[in-house]
Design an enzyme around this catalytic site. Structure first.
Site, PDB file in Angstrom:
ATOM      1  N   ARG A  75       0.872  -1.082   0.023  1.00  0.00           N
ATOM      2  CA  ARG A  75      -0.103   0.096  -0.043  1.00  0.00           C
ATOM      3  C   ARG A  75       0.852   1.172  -0.052  1.00  0.00           C
ATOM      4  NH1 ARG A  75      -3.626   0.113   5.303  1.00  0.00           N
ATOM      5  NH2 ARG A  75      -5.112  -1.530   4.100  1.00  0.00           N
ATOM      6  N   ARG A 144      -1.267   7.011   9.534  1.00  0.00           N
ATOM      7  CA  ARG A 144      -1.380   6.316   8.158  1.00  0.00           C
ATOM      8  C   ARG A 144      -1.627   7.441   7.077  1.00  0.00           C
ATOM      9  NH1 ARG A 144      -3.821   1.127   8.312  1.00  0.00           N
ATOM     10  NH2 ARG A 144      -2.839   0.094  10.055  1.00  0.00           N
ATOM     11  N   LYS A 211      -3.303   1.720  14.738  1.00  0.00           N
ATOM     12  CA  LYS A 211      -3.215   2.836  13.714  1.00  0.00           C
ATOM     13  C   LYS A 211      -3.919   4.119  13.988  1.00  0.00           C
ATOM     14  CE  LYS A 211      -6.009  -0.178  11.440  1.00  0.00           C
ATOM     15  NZ  LYS A 211      -6.862  -1.073  10.507  1.00  0.00           N
ATOM     16  N   LYS A 213      -5.468   7.572  12.063  1.00  0.00           N
ATOM     17  CA  LYS A 213      -5.818   8.240  10.725  1.00  0.00           C
ATOM     18  C   LYS A 213      -6.521   9.475  10.780  1.00  0.00           C
ATOM     19  CE  LYS A 213      -7.252   3.678   9.288  1.00  0.00           C
ATOM     20  NZ  LYS A 213      -8.443   3.022   8.688  1.00  0.00           N
ATOM     21  N   CYS A 434     -15.059  -2.891   0.013  1.00  0.00           N
ATOM     22  CA  CYS A 434     -13.855  -3.065   0.479  1.00  0.00           C
ATOM     23  C   CYS A 434     -13.401  -4.174  -0.486  1.00  0.00           C
ATOM     24  CB  CYS A 434     -13.733  -3.242   1.850  1.00  0.00           C
ATOM     25  SG  CYS A 434     -14.453  -4.989   2.205  1.00  0.00           S
ATOM     26  N   CYS A 440      -8.275 -10.597   1.339  1.00  0.00           N
ATOM     27  CA  CYS A 440      -8.341 -10.254   2.756  1.00  0.00           C
ATOM     28  C   CYS A 440      -8.586 -11.305   3.816  1.00  0.00           C
ATOM     29  CB  CYS A 440      -9.163  -9.133   3.062  1.00  0.00           C
ATOM     30  SG  CYS A 440      -9.547  -8.617   4.796  1.00  0.00           S
ATOM     31  N   CYS A 479     -16.569  -7.750   6.482  1.00  0.00           N
ATOM     32  CA  CYS A 479     -16.346  -7.999   7.714  1.00  0.00           C
ATOM     33  C   CYS A 479     -16.583  -6.767   8.567  1.00  0.00           C
ATOM     34  CB  CYS A 479     -15.266  -8.654   8.303  1.00  0.00           C
ATOM     35  SG  CYS A 479     -13.980  -7.393   8.596  1.00  0.00           S
ATOM     36  N   CYS A 483     -13.788  -1.236   6.439  1.00  0.00           N
ATOM     37  CA  CYS A 483     -12.896  -0.645   5.636  1.00  0.00           C
ATOM     38  C   CYS A 483     -13.691   0.233   4.440  1.00  0.00           C
ATOM     39  CB  CYS A 483     -11.952  -1.624   4.984  1.00  0.00           C
ATOM     40  SG  CYS A 483     -11.078  -2.385   5.953  1.00  0.00           S
TER      41      CYS A 483
HETATM   42 FE1  SRM Z   1      -9.146  -1.729   6.490  1.00  0.00          FE
HETATM   43  C1  SRM Z   1      -7.728  -4.114   8.074  1.00  0.00           C
HETATM   44  C2  SRM Z   1      -8.326  -3.023   3.383  1.00  0.00           C
HETATM   45  C3  SRM Z   1      -9.645   1.320   4.895  1.00  0.00           C
HETATM   46  C4  SRM Z   1     -10.785  -0.497   9.110  1.00  0.00           C
HETATM   47  N1  SRM Z   1      -7.990  -3.348   5.916  1.00  0.00           N
HETATM   48  C5  SRM Z   1      -7.566  -4.113   6.975  1.00  0.00           C
HETATM   49  C6  SRM Z   1      -6.376  -5.314   5.896  1.00  0.00           C
HETATM   50  C7  SRM Z   1      -5.406  -4.781   5.970  1.00  0.00           C
HETATM   51  C8  SRM Z   1      -6.916  -6.641   6.672  1.00  0.00           C
HETATM   52  C9  SRM Z   1      -5.793  -7.229   7.578  1.00  0.00           C
HETATM   53  O1  SRM Z   1      -5.543  -6.562   8.615  1.00  0.00           O
HETATM   54  O2  SRM Z   1      -5.152  -8.077   7.256  1.00  0.00           O
HETATM   55  C10 SRM Z   1      -7.559  -5.157   4.535  1.00  0.00           C
HETATM   56  C11 SRM Z   1      -6.644  -5.580   3.387  1.00  0.00           C
HETATM   57  C12 SRM Z   1      -7.484  -6.083   2.540  1.00  0.00           C
HETATM   58  C13 SRM Z   1      -6.730  -6.480   1.175  1.00  0.00           C
HETATM   59  O3  SRM Z   1      -6.555  -7.709   0.816  1.00  0.00           O
HETATM   60  O4  SRM Z   1      -6.474  -5.414   0.574  1.00  0.00           O
HETATM   61  C14 SRM Z   1      -7.852  -3.895   4.613  1.00  0.00           C
HETATM   62  N2  SRM Z   1      -8.796  -0.747   4.542  1.00  0.00           N
HETATM   63  C15 SRM Z   1      -8.725  -1.781   3.370  1.00  0.00           C
HETATM   64  C16 SRM Z   1      -8.782  -1.050   2.255  1.00  0.00           C
HETATM   65  C17 SRM Z   1      -7.855  -1.405   1.133  1.00  0.00           C
HETATM   66  C18 SRM Z   1     -10.213  -1.354   1.837  1.00  0.00           C
HETATM   67  C19 SRM Z   1     -10.740  -0.944   0.318  1.00  0.00           C
HETATM   68  O5  SRM Z   1     -11.309  -1.593  -0.314  1.00  0.00           O
HETATM   69  O6  SRM Z   1     -10.292   0.267  -0.050  1.00  0.00           O
HETATM   70  C20 SRM Z   1      -8.552   0.424   2.874  1.00  0.00           C
HETATM   71  C21 SRM Z   1      -7.105   0.971   2.570  1.00  0.00           C
HETATM   72  C22 SRM Z   1      -7.165   2.171   3.167  1.00  0.00           C
HETATM   73  C23 SRM Z   1      -5.725   2.835   2.830  1.00  0.00           C
HETATM   74  O7  SRM Z   1      -5.412   3.277   1.899  1.00  0.00           O
HETATM   75  O8  SRM Z   1      -5.149   3.027   4.005  1.00  0.00           O
HETATM   76  C24 SRM Z   1      -9.036   0.278   4.208  1.00  0.00           C
HETATM   77  N3  SRM Z   1      -9.869   0.058   6.994  1.00  0.00           N
HETATM   78  C25 SRM Z   1     -10.256   1.113   6.101  1.00  0.00           C
HETATM   79  C26 SRM Z   1     -11.163   1.938   6.542  1.00  0.00           C
HETATM   80  C27 SRM Z   1     -11.890   3.359   6.008  1.00  0.00           C
HETATM   81  C28 SRM Z   1     -10.833   4.504   6.509  1.00  0.00           C
HETATM   82  O9  SRM Z   1     -10.082   4.271   7.118  1.00  0.00           O
HETATM   83  O10 SRM Z   1     -11.344   5.510   5.816  1.00  0.00           O
HETATM   84  C29 SRM Z   1     -11.429   1.567   7.980  1.00  0.00           C
HETATM   85  C30 SRM Z   1     -12.498   2.220   8.910  1.00  0.00           C
HETATM   86  C31 SRM Z   1     -11.935   3.262   9.639  1.00  0.00           C
HETATM   87  C32 SRM Z   1     -11.240   2.790  10.903  1.00  0.00           C
HETATM   88  O11 SRM Z   1      -9.977   2.481  10.782  1.00  0.00           O
HETATM   89  O12 SRM Z   1     -11.850   2.824  11.948  1.00  0.00           O
HETATM   90  C33 SRM Z   1     -10.810   0.369   8.099  1.00  0.00           C
HETATM   91  N4  SRM Z   1      -8.939  -2.352   8.252  1.00  0.00           N
HETATM   92  C34 SRM Z   1      -9.921  -1.538   9.172  1.00  0.00           C
HETATM   93  C35 SRM Z   1      -9.641  -2.464  10.522  1.00  0.00           C
HETATM   94  C36 SRM Z   1     -10.653  -2.289  11.966  1.00  0.00           C
HETATM   95  C37 SRM Z   1      -9.786  -1.383  12.819  1.00  0.00           C
HETATM   96  C38 SRM Z   1     -10.593  -1.176  13.889  1.00  0.00           C
HETATM   97  O13 SRM Z   1     -10.261  -0.079  14.632  1.00  0.00           O
HETATM   98  O14 SRM Z   1     -11.209  -1.951  14.476  1.00  0.00           O
HETATM   99  C39 SRM Z   1      -9.019  -3.709  10.318  1.00  0.00           C
HETATM  100  C40 SRM Z   1      -8.674  -4.651  11.114  1.00  0.00           C
HETATM  101  C41 SRM Z   1      -7.428  -4.313  12.253  1.00  0.00           C
HETATM  102  O15 SRM Z   1      -6.751  -3.225  12.057  1.00  0.00           O
HETATM  103  O16 SRM Z   1      -7.238  -5.047  13.030  1.00  0.00           O
HETATM  104  C42 SRM Z   1      -8.451  -3.396   8.857  1.00  0.00           C
HETATM  105 FE1  SF4 Z   2     -11.141  -6.984   4.849  1.00  0.00          FE
HETATM  106 FE2  SF4 Z   2     -13.000  -6.643   6.664  1.00  0.00          FE
HETATM  107 FE3  SF4 Z   2     -11.666  -4.846   5.918  1.00  0.00          FE
HETATM  108 FE4  SF4 Z   2     -13.275  -5.636   4.105  1.00  0.00          FE
HETATM  109  S1  SF4 Z   2     -13.669  -4.627   5.966  1.00  0.00           S
HETATM  110  S2  SF4 Z   2     -10.998  -5.397   3.752  1.00  0.00           S
HETATM  111  S3  SF4 Z   2     -13.178  -7.928   4.703  1.00  0.00           S
HETATM  112  S4  SF4 Z   2     -10.935  -6.280   6.921  1.00  0.00           S
END
Ligand code: SRM
Ligand code: SF4
Length: 559
Positions: A75, A144, A211, A213, A434, A440, A479, A483
């Site tokens: 990323r 981030r 993390k 943001k 997402c 993922c 899930c 994201c």
């Molecule tokens: Fe996310 C984890 C993809 C934006 C909340 N996110 C992941 C992971 C890395 C899975 C992992 O931990 O192994 C995913 C990788 C999937 C893959 O195969 O690519 C993933 N997140 C994404 C992306 C690519 C979704 C998309 O389709 O665009 C976004 C990448 C953003 C970036 O460029 O940095 C993405 N993730 C978000 C957002 C939206 C935002 O930030 O505006 C959120 C919700 C906002 C927030 O953070 O509260 C988000 N991602 C999470 C979480 C839950 C965090 C939490 O506080 O509980 C996880 C899981 C974790 O961190 O344990 C996670």
């Molecule tokens: Fe993976 Fe859940 Fe984030 Fe979708 S919402 S990319 S399933 S961690």
């Protein structure tokens, strides 16, 4: 301060990592496995990567007694989501050479490449480095990618506001040279120089509990979902002058099914900052408060949204003012009216042209209908457009001179992008999904591979009730991690198991209200049945201009 007695495993990994180096060099050399050593899997995130495997092929690999098919997702760190045409060209070739080839625009305005084999990771990062790009801190317990309202047409002073994304990204970079040593073969520092140069007053040796943001919104558009971020800045502009920013703290989306202690939360506006110096200081100190008070024993409860809940908003603000040495000014008025991208051609105040292409789920590839990759490469080669990514996963070709518009338009037409963008329905264009399967590891259900199909099935229902031009915001995640920011959608689908989703209703169209669960664990048939009857009622009983989310709330489909 946070409880240091019961530190989580990740805290120990960070502390003993020698500035995020761990044994990454050794892990990379090990050709017997496509995986990294366990601790390195946690550390590599700070370098902008995740170890993944192809989930579609797990069974087949296990049946053949083979190791899962491990690969890496990289990323990029692209503050404000802006790259040049040269950089796009480099990205195109790196994606083709080392990854699946699909360029994924994320919900945080950057790019991910998937399926990079271990031996290809270093060449990938070296290629990016040559192009002036990096993946430092794109993941991990640090600040981030900083996101910013994408459309230069939003404001004549967009550039000035956008520049803050770069400044805040820089402010939140860790001091360690590990990235340069491991991936770019920089000569390691001597222990003495290292101790001096890498002393990190912000992150110390444990980085953040989780993390972090940051988003910068430019009213009246909230394309960044400012209230869903740990820290948000809302630009206050008067007579084309930037007066400063309202500071928002404590937003987040992620939750865990069955764990009521976890929940999505909207950030609180704490006050107003009227100078760049104050903005940088306040952001820095919000991060230090989270560093010092965030929960370091339970990673499920470690985001700043829980810290601020625990401390209380007023106490948090007092602590911030104490650390800053100044008081926040009263919140300034602002108004959001949309989160949508400005699709198609638009001109800014300087007469430059911008074309926003609809890229479903942010997946830039060529298929039988539309050839994004070929078109964007051809455009990049003209050097007549820059590339901007939006938090709705779309792409803006930007800064195009009047004299060059025709040429860019012709390329867009040749590869069907204009037709594709014009013809996509209102709901589809504003939808977000997402990644979920197949990469993922946390996905319980499909998202980007399924939402387009579900929308195709929803469209006849929307037309049946005359709602085809109503851009109801629909977001799906595989899930509850959120994201795709599904908890601030008017209709949110949150994966519970394969083919099943919780159906959420009642968010608003501007990202200022959370939705709630309306139906649990429903499959496609049940979803379509529900939507059929909900659209029917909405179309008949809504007030003029009332949105679906506002209606759902008013008639109490959810509390
Ligand atoms: Fe996310 C984890 C993809 C934006 C909340 N996110 C992941 C992971 C890395 C899975 C992992 O931990 O192994 C995913 C990788 C999937 C893959 O195969 O690519 C993933 N997140 C994404 C992306 C690519 C979704 C998309 O389709 O665009 C976004 C990448 C953003 C970036 O460029 O940095 C993405 N993730 C978000 C957002 C939206 C935002 O930030 O505006 C959120 C919700 C906002 C927030 O953070 O509260 C988000 N991602 C999470 C979480 C839950 C965090 C939490 O506080 O509980 C996880 C899981 C974790 O961190 O344990 C996670
Ligand atoms: Fe993976 Fe859940 Fe984030 Fe979708 S919402 S990319 S399933 S961690």
């Amino acid at each position: 301060m946070s409880d240091t007695n019961k530190l989580s495993g990740t805290e120990h990994i960070k502390m003993k990592s020698d500035g995020l180096r761990g044994t990454l060099k050794e892990s990379l050399k090990d050709q017997l496995t496509g995986a990294l050593r366990e601790d390195d899997q946690a550390l590599v995130k700070f370098h902008g990567m995740y170890q993944q495997d192809d989930r579609d092929r797990r069974e087949e690999r296990s049946a053949k007694k083979l190791e899962w098919l491990y690969s890496y997702m990289v990323r990029l760190r692209i503050p404000g989501g802006f790259i040049t045409s040269e950089q796009w060209e480099a990205l195109h070739h790196i994606a083709g050479r080392h990854s699946t080839g699909v360029i994924k625009i994320t919900t945080r305005q950057t790019i991910q490449l998937h399926g990079i084999l271990k031996s290809h990771v270093k060449p990938t990062l070296q290629g990016f480095n040559t192009a002036g790009l990096d993946s430092i801190s794109a993941c991990g317990d640090v600040n981030r990618n900083v996101i910013c309202g994408a459309h230069p047409e939003f404001s004549p002073i967009h550039e000035e506001i956008f520049a803050y994304a770069g400044k805040l990204s820089k402010l939140g970079l860790p001091r360690t040279r590990a990235y340069y040593e491991i991936w770019l073969d920089e000569k390691p520092l001597t222990p003495q120089v290292k101790a001096e140069q890498e002393k990190d007053p912000l992150y110390q040796d444990r980085y953040l509990p989780r993390k972090f943001k940051i988003a910068i919104a430019i009213p009246p558009n909230n394309d960044v979902d400012v209230f869903a971020n740990d820290l948000g800045l809302i630009a206050i502009v008067e007579n084309n002058k930037l007066k400063g920013f309202n500071l928002v703290v404590g937003g987040g989306q992620g939750a865990t099914h069955g764990n009521p202690n976890t929940y999505p939360r909207l950030g609180d506006v704490l006050g107003f900052l009227d100078s760049e110096e104050k903005v940088l200081k306040a952001v820095y100190e919000v991060i230090t408060i989270q560093r010092d008070y965030g929960n370091r024993s339970d990673r499920k409860l470690s985001r700043i949204k829980y810290t601020i809940e625990r401390m209380g908003v007023e106490n948090f603000k007092k602590e911030l003012e104490k650390r800053c040495g100044f008081e926040l000014l009263p919140e300034q008025p602002y108004k959001f009216d949309s989160r949508s991208d400005l699709f198609g051609w638009h001109k800014n105040h300087e007469g430059k042209w911008y074309y926003t292409a609809f890229v479903e789920a942010g997946r830039v590839l060529d298929d039988e209908n539309v050839a994004f990759k070929t078109a964007f490469l051809e455009i990049a080669k003209t050097r007549k457009a820059n590339f901007r990514f939006t938090c709705n996963q779309n792409l803006i070709l930007s800064d195009i001179e009047e004299k060059d518009k025709k040429e860019i338009d012709a390329i867009l037409r040749k590869y069907n992008i204009i037709d594709h963008t014009d013809k996509a329905g209102a709901v589809r264009k504003d939808s977000i999904a997402c990644v979920a399967y197949n990469t993922c590891p946390l996905a319980l259900a499909e998202a980007q591979r399924y939402l387009p199909t579900l929308i195709t099935k929803m469209e006849p229902l929307l037309s049946k009730y005359g709602l085809e031009d109503d851009n109801i915001s629909v977001r799906m995640t595989g899930c509850p991690n959120g994201c795709g920011r599904p908890y601030v959608a008017e209709i949110g689908f949150i994966g519970t198991g394969y083919g099943r989703y919780n159906l959420h209703l009642g968010g608003d169209r501007i990202g200022a209200r959370l939705n709630k669960i309306y139906k649990e664990n429903v499959d496609e048939e049940a979803i379509l049945q529900e939507l059929d009857s909900l659209f029917n009622v909405y179309s008949k009983e809504k007030n003029k201009k009332e949105t679906f989310g506002d209606f759902a709330k008013r008639v109490k489909w959810v509390d």
